[in-house]
Design a protein around this motif. Structure first.
Motif, mmCIF file in Angstrom:
data_model
loop_
_atom_site.group_PDB
_atom_site.id
_atom_site.type_symbol
_atom_site.label_atom_id
_atom_site.label_comp_id
_atom_site.label_asym_id
_atom_site.label_seq_id
_atom_site.Cartn_x
_atom_site.Cartn_y
_atom_site.Cartn_z
ATOM 1 N N CYS A 82 23.196 34.553 -11.781
ATOM 2 C CA CYS A 82 23.718 33.951 -13.011
ATOM 3 C C CYS A 82 24.389 32.615 -12.724
ATOM 4 O O CYS A 82 24.247 31.660 -13.490
ATOM 5 C CB CYS A 82 24.714 34.899 -13.675
ATOM 6 N N LEU A 83 25.134 32.548 -11.627
ATOM 7 C CA LEU A 83 25.807 31.300 -11.255
ATOM 8 C C LEU A 83 24.791 30.206 -10.927
ATOM 9 O O LEU A 83 24.976 29.047 -11.309
ATOM 10 C CB LEU A 83 26.743 31.542 -10.075
ATOM 11 N N ARG A 84 23.719 30.573 -10.231
ATOM 12 C CA ARG A 84 22.665 29.590 -9.923
ATOM 13 C C ARG A 84 22.022 29.072 -11.206
ATOM 14 O O ARG A 84 21.767 27.878 -11.340
ATOM 15 C CB ARG A 84 21.598 30.213 -9.023
ATOM 16 N N ARG A 85 21.753 29.983 -12.130
ATOM 17 C CA ARG A 85 21.178 29.580 -13.426
ATOM 18 C C ARG A 85 22.105 28.623 -14.171
ATOM 19 O O ARG A 85 21.657 27.779 -14.934
ATOM 20 C CB ARG A 85 20.923 30.807 -14.303
ATOM 21 N N ALA A 86 23.413 28.760 -13.960
ATOM 22 C CA ALA A 86 24.399 27.898 -14.615
ATOM 23 C C ALA A 86 24.604 26.590 -13.848
ATOM 24 O O ALA A 86 25.435 25.776 -14.239
ATOM 25 C CB ALA A 86 25.723 28.637 -14.771
ATOM 26 N N GLY A 87 23.881 26.430 -12.724
ATOM 27 C CA GLY A 87 23.934 25.157 -12.011
ATOM 28 C C GLY A 87 24.775 25.128 -10.753
ATOM 29 O O GLY A 87 25.033 24.044 -10.215
ATOM 30 N N ALA A 88 25.211 26.280 -10.259
ATOM 31 C CA ALA A 88 26.007 26.297 -9.029
ATOM 32 C C ALA A 88 25.217 25.711 -7.873
ATOM 33 O O ALA A 88 23.990 25.826 -7.821
ATOM 34 C CB ALA A 88 26.432 27.727 -8.696
#
Length: 118
Positions: free
Chosen positions: A97-103
């Motif tokens: 989820c964090l990667r999808r949010a641009g992390a």
């Protein structure tokens, strides 16, 4: 920017226990680092079945869709803080989820590692 994100608890679980153990660990770590503790960026939006006793595959299915990230992360360095990691299903789902949010870079800080169920 760097952020420590404690593993979010579902609001019902938080209400029942009165505290989030991952958040307490993140606060202690925060005293030793310059990484901001962010308890508002991620939420647990799905109340999941207890992972205890589930197989690794069942844990991944159980936790799928459990988290929401409420603001973009714009390549930020993230440290997910959790108390115990068994199969890594929960931290993997939150990291997804964090990667999808641009992390950008995501690391995991856990207090204990337990053997995965067979």
């Amino acid at each position: 920017t760097s952020r420590r994100i404690p593993m979010p608890l579902h609001p019902r679980r938080m209400k029942a226990s009165g505290f989030n153990q991952a958040e307490l660990i993140a606060q202690v770590v925060g005293r030793q680092t310059c990484i901001t503790c962010d308890t508002r960026r991620c939420h647990r939006v799905k109340q999941t079945e207890d992972q205890k006793g589930l197989t690794a595959a069942d844990r991944r299915t159980n936790i799928r869709g459990a988290f929401s990230v409420v603001q973009p992360l714009h390549g930020e360095y993230i440290v997910i803080v959790d108390d115990v990691m068994t199969t890594a299903a929960t931290v993997s789902e939150l990291a997804r989820c964090l990667r999808r949010a641009g992390a950008g870079t995501i690391e995991i800080l856990t207090l204990a590692r337990t053997p995965a169920p067979k």
